[in-house]
Design an enzyme around this catalytic site. Sequence first.
Site, PDB file in Angstrom:
ATOM      1  N   ARG A  96      69.341  70.767  52.037  1.00  0.00           N
ATOM      2  CA  ARG A  96      69.695  71.759  51.086  1.00  0.00           C
ATOM      3  C   ARG A  96      70.634  72.781  51.426  1.00  0.00           C
ATOM      4  NH1 ARG A  96      64.115  71.935  47.246  1.00  0.00           N
ATOM      5  NH2 ARG A  96      63.163  71.545  49.418  1.00  0.00           N
ATOM      6  N   TYR A 131      65.638  61.143  40.233  1.00  0.00           N
ATOM      7  CA  TYR A 131      65.023  62.540  40.211  1.00  0.00           C
ATOM      8  C   TYR A 131      65.024  62.906  38.850  1.00  0.00           C
ATOM      9  CZ  TYR A 131      63.811  67.156  41.780  1.00  0.00           C
ATOM     10  OH  TYR A 131      63.152  68.516  42.029  1.00  0.00           O
ATOM     11  N   LEU A 190      43.354  58.966  41.815  1.00  0.00           N
ATOM     12  CA  LEU A 190      42.555  59.846  42.752  1.00  0.00           C
ATOM     13  C   LEU A 190      41.271  60.201  42.174  1.00  0.00           C
ATOM     14  CD1 LEU A 190      45.388  61.596  42.284  1.00  0.00           C
ATOM     15  CD2 LEU A 190      44.292  63.447  43.274  1.00  0.00           C
ATOM     16  N   THR A 235      57.287  64.455  52.431  1.00  0.00           N
ATOM     17  CA  THR A 235      58.473  65.303  52.961  1.00  0.00           C
ATOM     18  C   THR A 235      57.625  66.751  53.397  1.00  0.00           C
ATOM     19  OG1 THR A 235      58.532  66.125  50.660  1.00  0.00           O
ATOM     20  CG2 THR A 235      60.268  64.450  51.404  1.00  0.00           C
ATOM     21  N   GLY A 236      56.347  66.740  53.247  1.00  0.00           N
ATOM     22  CA  GLY A 236      55.681  68.107  53.529  1.00  0.00           C
ATOM     23  C   GLY A 236      55.130  67.924  55.115  1.00  0.00           C
ATOM     24  N   THR A 275      65.155  77.169  44.389  1.00  0.00           N
ATOM     25  CA  THR A 275      64.454  78.230  45.323  1.00  0.00           C
ATOM     26  C   THR A 275      64.340  77.938  46.641  1.00  0.00           C
ATOM     27  OG1 THR A 275      63.062  78.007  43.325  1.00  0.00           O
ATOM     28  CG2 THR A 275      62.067  79.172  45.382  1.00  0.00           C
ATOM     29  N   LYS A 305      61.961  63.367  36.547  1.00  0.00           N
ATOM     30  CA  LYS A 305      61.459  64.588  35.922  1.00  0.00           C
ATOM     31  C   LYS A 305      61.460  64.476  34.469  1.00  0.00           C
ATOM     32  CE  LYS A 305      60.266  66.785  40.017  1.00  0.00           C
ATOM     33  NZ  LYS A 305      59.180  67.368  40.221  1.00  0.00           N
ATOM     34  N   LEU A 356      53.045  69.523  42.254  1.00  0.00           N
ATOM     35  CA  LEU A 356      54.378  69.806  42.747  1.00  0.00           C
ATOM     36  C   LEU A 356      54.756  68.501  43.877  1.00  0.00           C
ATOM     37  CD1 LEU A 356      52.956  72.754  42.622  1.00  0.00           C
ATOM     38  CD2 LEU A 356      54.914  73.657  43.901  1.00  0.00           C
TER      39      LEU A 356
END
Length: 338
Positions: free
Chosen positions: A187, A146, A62, A36-37, A176, A150, A74
């Site tokens: 959003r 979600y 990783l 999504t970035g 935010t 989380k 994040l």
Amino acid sequence: MKRILIAGGAGFLGSHLCERLVGRGHTVVCVDNFRTGRRANISHLLSHPRFRFMEHDITRPLTVLGRVDEIYNLACPASPPHYQRDPRYTVMVNVLGVANLLDLAKLKRARILQASTSEVYGDPLNEEQVESDWGNVNCTGPRACYDEGKRCAESLLFDAWRLYDQPIKVVRIFNTYGPRMDENDGRIVSNFITQALNDQPMTVYGDGSQTRSFCYVDDLVDGLIRLMESPPDITGPINLGNPEELTVLRVAQRVAALLKMKPNIVLRPLPTDDPRRRRPNIARAQALLGWKPTTPLDVGLVRTITYFRRHLGEPVAALKAPGRDKIVSIEVARAARA
Ligand code: NAD
Ligand code: UDP
């Protein structure tokens, strides 16, 4: 100076965090798979000598060469339309992805900070949400991928802390907003601003009486860094958000007022399980981190509007929430003006 890994660093919040930490003299390793970035969010950092980029999906293990002192996680789709598009992926990034980052943190003896969310409180039973609340989440609903993902991520971190004494930090982020929000992520702030700039009606879901509390991105990033740099016994969870609570209708009014327009609003059905209210209690952040937000809503909104004005060369249609295509009424415009 530290070497800091930021998973999800090409996203909205992550790119601001990368920028701030590079600016403070640290070396930043940004890990992202562009789910999504966007590359554009970090393009200004790519040639910086203390910035590295690794294209990688954290659901796979990783390998990072060299030392790592801190890990901020994040990485996760964050808006309801994005995280509901592929719910299994959303769960996996919060379970496999977080487990992989915990393994890396253990290997590197690094601190790890997990970006959790106010969604762990679900549809809150109390007027303001305190960290001791256990939450009211529907584990079979469309938001569960979600919310429960989380919650599971939080439990993975606290188990690592209890079992292996791993240094952890858990932050529960409330809504935010700011520059570099994805104009297509559905959003409220990005939708209302792009809709208004494109002369389209602002899509208010339900009757607009549900509430949220909005924190400007610079304040949030400041809180993330304060938590990461806090003494080891401060594990969280800690709420970070702005306690000023507004109805959705009020947000539409503010955006319209700042653009010097009359509110042009259409009502659309409320998404399933949309929380009725949300307001963070930030007493813990104030006491332990000396943190509170300082950017007034109008100041943050003007900066965000300026960003969207610059970046929307062409008119952009805002994303619809899943299943929300029926315009119910325009009557609310009157209520918004009242
Ligand atoms: P965002 O979608 O802009 O950023 C998420 C980033 O993670 C993106 O760059 C995406 O490409 C990356 N990503 C997703 N899956 C990945 C994977 N498997 N491997 C590597 N990278 C991956 O969202 P955001 O608003 O910047 O949110 C950042 C974090 O903060 C998320 O974890 C979100 O849940 C949390 N959060 C945000 C808010 C908010 O209001 N913005 C509120 C609560 C919690
Ligand atoms: N919302 C709305 N119109 C939109 C987008 C969102 O009325 O175009 C509402 C949504 O139903 C919710 C609130 O705004 O009540 C915040 O939604 P967002 O998706 O920004 O975040 P979240 O629901 O995760 O808090």
